[in-house]
Design an enzyme around this catalytic site. Sequence first.
Site, PDB file in Angstrom:
ATOM      1  N   ASP A 169      15.315 -10.431 -17.574  1.00 48.79           N
ATOM      2  CA  ASP A 169      15.706 -11.156 -18.782  1.00 48.79           C
ATOM      3  C   ASP A 169      14.829 -10.721 -19.955  1.00 48.79           C
ATOM      4  OD1 ASP A 169      17.132 -12.953 -20.291  1.00 48.79           O
ATOM      5  OD2 ASP A 169      15.945 -14.682 -19.693  1.00 48.79           O
ATOM      6  N   SER A 172      25.618 -10.784 -14.232  1.00 51.18           N
ATOM      7  CA  SER A 172      26.055 -12.020 -13.585  1.00 51.18           C
ATOM      8  C   SER A 172      27.535 -12.256 -13.842  1.00 51.18           C
ATOM      9  CB  SER A 172      25.242 -13.210 -14.112  1.00 51.18           C
ATOM     10  OG  SER A 172      25.711 -13.603 -15.388  1.00 51.18           O
ATOM     11  N   GLU A 200      28.678 -14.721 -15.154  1.00 55.90           N
ATOM     12  CA  GLU A 200      28.781 -15.381 -16.462  1.00 55.90           C
ATOM     13  C   GLU A 200      28.637 -14.401 -17.629  1.00 55.90           C
ATOM     14  OE1 GLU A 200      26.656 -16.618 -14.021  1.00 55.90           O
ATOM     15  OE2 GLU A 200      28.114 -18.145 -13.392  1.00 55.90           O
ATOM     16  N   ASN A 201      28.174 -13.183 -17.348  1.00 57.75           N
ATOM     17  CA  ASN A 201      27.953 -12.221 -18.431  1.00 57.75           C
ATOM     18  C   ASN A 201      29.240 -11.738 -19.082  1.00 57.75           C
ATOM     19  OD1 ASN A 201      24.989 -10.624 -16.990  1.00 57.75           O
ATOM     20  ND2 ASN A 201      25.162 -12.328 -18.429  1.00 57.75           N
ATOM     21  N   TRP A 202      30.390 -11.994 -18.446  1.00 58.91           N
ATOM     22  CA  TRP A 202      31.655 -11.645 -19.076  1.00 58.91           C
ATOM     23  C   TRP A 202      31.863 -12.420 -20.375  1.00 58.91           C
ATOM     24  CZ3 TRP A 202      33.884  -7.451 -17.350  1.00 58.91           C
ATOM     25  CH2 TRP A 202      33.766  -7.091 -15.998  1.00 58.91           C
TER      26      TRP A 202
END
Length: 251
Positions: free
Chosen positions: A31, A76, A78-80
Site C-alpha cells: 500500500d 484486489s 475491490e480495485n475494479w
Amino acid sequence: MRPFAAPAAERAIATEPGGGPLPRHVAIIMDGNGRWAKKRHFPRIAGHRQGIEAVRRVARAARSLGIEALTLYAFSSENWRRPEEEVSDLMGLLRLFIRSDLEELVRDNVRLRIIGDYRRFSPDLVELIDNAVARTSVNTGPILVIALNYGAQAEIAAVARRLAEQARDGQLDPATIDEAMFEGALETRDLPPLDLLIRTSGEVRLSNFLLWQAAYAELLFVDTLWPDFDGDTLAQAIAAFGQRQRRFGGL
C-alpha cells in the site's frame, strides 16, 4: 506502537545465522503507491511503477533470507472500482513484470503461484499468466504468490458453497466438516501456514486479504510507503517477528 525503525540489535537477529525464528510464509499488503507519487507531484502511475521495483527488491531479498513463500496483494477484487485508466495501467505493469522477470524466476528456481480470479482479466493477460505459472511449475525453490482479483470473503464463500454442494450431493457428511477440511479447500492449501502479514503505508486494516489464513499470523503495520520498501525493511520486519511470543491460544 510501530516497530520501525528497529534498533541495530533487532536488525541483526534477522540477518545473522542462528538468530530469531524465520517466518516460513510472509504476506504483504503493498500500500502507498499513490501517496508516494502524490508527495513528489508525480502521476499515480509513477508510484505504481516504483511499486513494481519494490516487488523485485523484496522478492529477491525474501529469497536470500530463506523465506519459503512470499504472498503479495497486487490487485484486489475491490480495485475494479478505481478509474478505468488506472486499472489499465496496472494491467500493463503486470504484463511488463511477467515479461521482464519470468526468466529470472525460472533461473532462480522460484515457483510462481496465483491466487484470486485472474481469469476475469483480458485473454492475452490470462494466457501470459498461465504460461508463467506453467514455466515455473517444475521449480523446487521458494514460492512467489501473487494475489490477483483476490478477495478473502469471496474465497471463504466459494469454499463454503463447494462443501455445501458436496454435502447436498451425498459426497460428504456435513458433520465431518472441520477447520482442517475447510483450510484444505482454500487456494493457499499447499502453502506453509501464514506466519507474518505486513501492511505498508501506515494503514491498519486487512482489506479483505487472507482473512482465514491470518487467524494466528503475526500482524505488522509499518509507515513505510510500498515504493520505499526494500530488503532492509523486510529484514527489520523479520527481526520484529523474531521478538514476538507466539502462543496460539496457549500459555
